[in-house]
Design a protein around this motif. Structure first.
Motif, PDB file in Angstrom:
ATOM      1  N   LYS A  39      -1.081 -21.841  -6.878  1.00 21.17           N
ATOM      2  CA  LYS A  39      -1.482 -23.280  -6.271  1.00 21.17           C
ATOM      3  C   LYS A  39      -0.159 -23.965  -6.269  1.00 21.17           C
ATOM      4  O   LYS A  39       0.505 -23.939  -7.169  1.00 21.17           O
ATOM      5  CB  LYS A  39      -2.625 -23.667  -6.556  1.00 21.17           C
ATOM      6  N   ASP A  40      -0.062 -25.027  -5.314  1.00 23.96           N
ATOM      7  CA  ASP A  40       0.714 -26.031  -5.363  1.00 23.96           C
ATOM      8  C   ASP A  40       2.225 -25.461  -5.805  1.00 23.96           C
ATOM      9  O   ASP A  40       2.784 -24.351  -5.055  1.00 23.96           O
ATOM     10  CB  ASP A  40       0.667 -27.255  -6.499  1.00 23.96           C
ATOM     11  N   GLU A  41       2.994 -25.863  -6.438  1.00 21.48           N
ATOM     12  CA  GLU A  41       4.456 -25.306  -6.718  1.00 21.48           C
ATOM     13  C   GLU A  41       4.425 -23.990  -7.318  1.00 21.48           C
ATOM     14  O   GLU A  41       5.453 -23.084  -7.190  1.00 21.48           O
ATOM     15  CB  GLU A  41       5.347 -26.314  -7.520  1.00 21.48           C
ATOM     16  N   SER A  42       3.304 -23.581  -8.024  1.00 20.15           N
ATOM     17  CA  SER A  42       3.224 -22.219  -8.766  1.00 20.15           C
ATOM     18  C   SER A  42       2.403 -21.279  -7.834  1.00 20.15           C
ATOM     19  O   SER A  42       2.418 -20.240  -8.354  1.00 20.15           O
ATOM     20  CB  SER A  42       2.244 -22.614 -10.054  1.00 20.15           C
ATOM     21  N   GLN A  43       2.379 -21.663  -6.562  1.00 20.97           N
ATOM     22  CA  GLN A  43       1.810 -20.558  -5.742  1.00 20.97           C
ATOM     23  C   GLN A  43       2.922 -19.439  -5.151  1.00 20.97           C
ATOM     24  O   GLN A  43       3.502 -19.907  -4.064  1.00 20.97           O
ATOM     25  CB  GLN A  43       1.179 -21.484  -4.601  1.00 20.97           C
ATOM     26  N   ARG A  44       3.151 -18.925  -5.810  1.00 21.13           N
ATOM     27  CA  ARG A  44       4.170 -17.700  -5.699  1.00 21.13           C
ATOM     28  C   ARG A  44       3.923 -16.472  -5.591  1.00 21.13           C
ATOM     29  O   ARG A  44       3.064 -15.971  -6.239  1.00 21.13           O
ATOM     30  CB  ARG A  44       5.245 -17.811  -6.718  1.00 21.13           C
ATOM     31  N   GLY A  45       4.375 -15.779  -4.787  1.00 25.47           N
ATOM     32  CA  GLY A  45       4.164 -14.352  -4.522  1.00 25.47           C
ATOM     33  C   GLY A  45       5.256 -13.431  -5.233  1.00 25.47           C
ATOM     34  O   GLY A  45       6.127 -14.091  -6.076  1.00 25.47           O
ATOM     35  N   GLY A  46       5.386 -12.205  -4.906  1.00 24.16           N
ATOM     36  CA  GLY A  46       6.447 -11.339  -5.789  1.00 24.16           C
ATOM     37  C   GLY A  46       7.819 -11.627  -5.169  1.00 24.16           C
ATOM     38  O   GLY A  46       8.420 -11.374  -5.755  1.00 24.16           O
ATOM     39  N   CYS A  47       7.602 -12.378  -3.987  1.00 26.27           N
ATOM     40  CA  CYS A  47       9.189 -12.605  -3.248  1.00 26.27           C
ATOM     41  C   CYS A  47       9.716 -13.971  -3.945  1.00 26.27           C
ATOM     42  O   CYS A  47      10.778 -14.661  -3.670  1.00 26.27           O
ATOM     43  CB  CYS A  47       9.090 -12.466  -1.948  1.00 26.27           C
ATOM     44  N   GLY A  48       8.803 -14.656  -4.714  1.00 22.24           N
ATOM     45  CA  GLY A  48       9.057 -15.962  -5.273  1.00 22.24           C
ATOM     46  C   GLY A  48       9.140 -17.223  -4.495  1.00 22.24           C
ATOM     47  O   GLY A  48       9.564 -18.122  -4.609  1.00 22.24           O
ATOM     48  N   THR A  49       8.086 -16.966  -3.372  1.00 20.62           N
ATOM     49  CA  THR A  49       7.803 -18.079  -2.365  1.00 20.62           C
ATOM     50  C   THR A  49       6.406 -18.247  -2.236  1.00 20.62           C
ATOM     51  O   THR A  49       5.791 -17.505  -2.807  1.00 20.62           O
ATOM     52  CB  THR A  49       8.362 -17.668  -1.060  1.00 20.62           C
ATOM     53  N   PRO A  50       6.080 -19.405  -1.817  1.00 18.48           N
ATOM     54  CA  PRO A  50       4.569 -19.757  -1.653  1.00 18.48           C
ATOM     55  C   PRO A  50       3.673 -18.722  -0.801  1.00 18.48           C
ATOM     56  O   PRO A  50       4.563 -17.998   0.059  1.00 18.48           O
ATOM     57  CB  PRO A  50       4.486 -21.108  -0.826  1.00 18.48           C
ATOM     58  N   ILE A  51       2.356 -18.515  -1.173  1.00 12.10           N
ATOM     59  CA  ILE A  51       1.663 -17.595  -0.330  1.00 12.10           C
ATOM     60  C   ILE A  51       0.908 -18.176   0.855  1.00 12.10           C
ATOM     61  O   ILE A  51       0.462 -19.239   0.731  1.00 12.10           O
ATOM     62  CB  ILE A  51       0.707 -16.926  -1.595  1.00 12.10           C
ATOM     63  N   ARG A  52       0.489 -17.354   1.906  1.00 14.90           N
ATOM     64  CA  ARG A  52       0.209 -17.856   3.014  1.00 14.90           C
ATOM     65  C   ARG A  52      -1.552 -17.051   3.106  1.00 14.90           C
ATOM     66  O   ARG A  52      -1.633 -16.073   2.562  1.00 14.90           O
ATOM     67  CB  ARG A  52       0.724 -17.299   4.377  1.00 14.90           C
ATOM     68  N   SER A  53      -2.224 -17.738   3.472  1.00 15.42           N
ATOM     69  CA  SER A  53      -3.472 -17.113   3.593  1.00 15.42           C
ATOM     70  C   SER A  53      -3.839 -16.121   4.697  1.00 15.42           C
ATOM     71  O   SER A  53      -2.736 -16.104   5.750  1.00 15.42           O
ATOM     72  CB  SER A  53      -4.484 -18.154   3.860  1.00 15.42           C
ATOM     73  N   ILE A  54      -4.710 -15.186   4.560  1.00 14.70           N
ATOM     74  CA  ILE A  54      -4.978 -14.107   5.690  1.00 14.70           C
ATOM     75  C   ILE A  54      -6.376 -14.274   6.287  1.00 14.70           C
ATOM     76  O   ILE A  54      -7.371 -14.578   5.418  1.00 14.70           O
ATOM     77  CB  ILE A  54      -4.769 -12.761   4.916  1.00 14.70           C
ATOM     78  N   GLU A  55      -6.295 -13.952   7.453  1.00 16.16           N
ATOM     79  CA  GLU A  55      -7.732 -14.094   8.273  1.00 16.16           C
ATOM     80  C   GLU A  55      -8.097 -12.761   9.128  1.00 16.16           C
ATOM     81  O   GLU A  55      -7.107 -12.362   9.750  1.00 16.16           O
ATOM     82  CB  GLU A  55      -7.442 -15.368   9.121  1.00 16.16           C
ATOM     83  N   TYR A  56      -9.229 -12.431   8.929  1.00 18.87           N
ATOM     84  CA  TYR A  56      -9.674 -11.289   9.760  1.00 18.87           C
ATOM     85  C   TYR A  56     -10.004 -11.801  11.116  1.00 18.87           C
ATOM     86  O   TYR A  56     -10.809 -12.930  11.261  1.00 18.87           O
ATOM     87  CB  TYR A  56     -10.861 -10.522   9.247  1.00 18.87           C
ATOM     88  N   LYS A  57      -9.550 -11.046  12.014  1.00 15.16           N
ATOM     89  CA  LYS A  57      -9.669 -11.445  13.460  1.00 15.16           C
ATOM     90  C   LYS A  57     -10.378 -10.177  14.279  1.00 15.16           C
ATOM     91  O   LYS A  57      -9.759  -9.394  14.299  1.00 15.16           O
ATOM     92  CB  LYS A  57      -8.484 -11.807  14.223  1.00 15.16           C
ATOM     93  N   ASN A  58     -11.571 -10.293  14.702  1.00 13.69           N
ATOM     94  CA  ASN A  58     -12.293  -9.429  15.341  1.00 13.69           C
ATOM     95  C   ASN A  58     -12.081  -9.633  16.824  1.00 13.69           C
ATOM     96  O   ASN A  58     -13.182  -9.913  17.480  1.00 13.69           O
ATOM     97  CB  ASN A  58     -13.708  -9.354  15.095  1.00 13.69           C
TER      98      ASN A  58
END
Length: 390
Positions: A39-58
């Motif tokens: 979260k916030d500045e520590s919200q990092r993924g394996g690539c070192g950048t913030p993470i986006r949310s993912i949403e299922y679309k039917n």
């Protein structure tokens, strides 16, 4: 959860047979982000950048015309423009491949920002070479079909495949797509924690090449491995022998990418027991099991029934290398049962499988099968790169 500004969400679509897994991927992504305190500045993924949310679309209507050909429709199709689209596919039978390719080829043409295909099981992977003139390497054929995905504004489509049969098959895909070959072994590593006297068994050299690097030396000593090989006797008979390692007194877990009729796993298990293994379990990522051959591993089947089924299916499963090594009853060890009429009954303590194929859910309702969901490792894969802000 604070997300960066802009178009932060990634859309996840799926074939109907994979909807449950898709929803579990969404849940696992959210859970893993919370566990990692992303979260916030520590919200990092394996690539070192913030993470986006993912949403299922039917948003895909999967129907058929009266003649049984697909009648497909993408609702509000222009809404996919500018979106990062992930499609979770299942090529579990030839009948469903055409309808999915139709969707897969169409989505990039509606200006999606990027396109990622998750294909847990690559079905023709065991036909990856030609040994005799006239054979068809259908692994190459399917790779050509998947390679025809149109380019997106961010470049080639990415193809994520789990535990493909042979790593060199990545070169069967054209340069117009990017194959990413992942493994589900992290699921097994979590499942086998706490097992005493553990021993990892590779049933052949192919399994050793695919998986031995998945078991870190910091956790697995050299004496925790057994490698088997298939040795040919005469023109047609092949038997399993132990090339390296000692299974005496150990709980042996046989590792492979897939299982068809199960003959190789059964013969390997018999060999391990005859050489002093205390218990035998198995793990495969892809539980193909044509013609309900999974029943060979249930407690209701005796050794004689297993042997009969193996012999009946050996010709149909030649590319799996079914072996015809039979261990005499007086050499069987371990804690297996004994039937006075049929001899010793080989029992698998556990048989771990994943849900890469729809039939796995039914199989896992029966002992000794245990289902490990790919949703968790797929979520880890997406968090490591695909959900990073770019």
């Amino acid at each position: 959860m604070n997300l960066s500004e802009g178009n932060t969400k990634v859309w996840l679509l799926s074939h109907p047979t994979m909807k449950e897994m898709a929803l579990n991927i969404i849940k696992d992504c959210d859970t893993n982000m919370k566990i990692l305190h992303l979260k916030d500045e520590s919200q990092r993924g394996g690539c070192g950048t913030p993470i986006r949310s993912i949403e299922y679309k039917n948003i895909i209507n999967w129907k058929k015309f009266p003649d049984n050909w697909p009648n497909l429709f993408i609702e509000n199709v222009k809404s996919v423009a500018g979106k990062d689209i992930i499609f979770l596919a299942s090529f579990h039978s030839p009948e469903v491949i055409f309808e999915q390719l139709s969707i897969i080829y169409t989505l990039p043409k509606y200006l999606v920002r990027s396109f990622t295909l998750i294909l847990p099981y690559f079905p023709t992977a065991t036909m990856e070479r030609v040994d005799t003139e006239g054979q068809i390497a259908t692994a190459k054929t399917l790779a050509i079909l998947v390679s025809a995905i149109p380019l997106t504004s961010r470049g080639p489509a990415k193809i994520i495949i789990y535990d493909i049969h042979a790593l060199q098959e990545r070169f069967y895909f054209s340069d117009k797509v990017i194959p990413r070959l992942e493994t589900a072994i992290p699921l097994l590593l979590r499942a086998i924690k706490g097992i005493d006297n553990l021993c990892i068994v590779f049933p052949d050299e192919g399994a050793y090449k695919r998986f031995h690097l998945c078991f870190p030396s910091s956790q697995f000593a050299d004496d925790m491995f057994v490698t088997c090989i298939k040795v040919r006797f005469g023109d047609s008979v092949r038997r399993v022998t132990i090339k390296e390692g000692d299974p005496v007194g150990k709980h042996c877990v046989i590792i492979d990418d897939l299982v068809m009729t199960g003959g190789t796993l059964l013969e390997c298990a018999k060999l391990l027991i005859s050489n002093g293994a205390k218990d035998v379990s198995a793990y495969v990522t892809h539980a193909v099991f044509p013609n309900e051959s999974w029943k060979l591993f249930t407690p209701a089947y005796t050794n004689s029934e297993q042997d009969s089924s193996e012999n009946a299916s050996s010709s149909a499963n030649s590319r799996q290398g079914i072996i015809e090594n039979h261990t005499s009853p007086d050499k069987m060890g371990g804690d297996e049962d004994f039937d006075s009429r049929n001899g010793p009954v080989l029992r698998f303590s556990r048989f771990w499988i994943t849900d890469s194929l729809p039939n796995s859910l039914t199989i896992a309702k029966n002992k000794p099968f245990v289902l490990l969901s790919l949703a968790n490792v797929i979520a880890d894969t997406l968090l490591g790169y695909d959900l990073c802000v770019s």
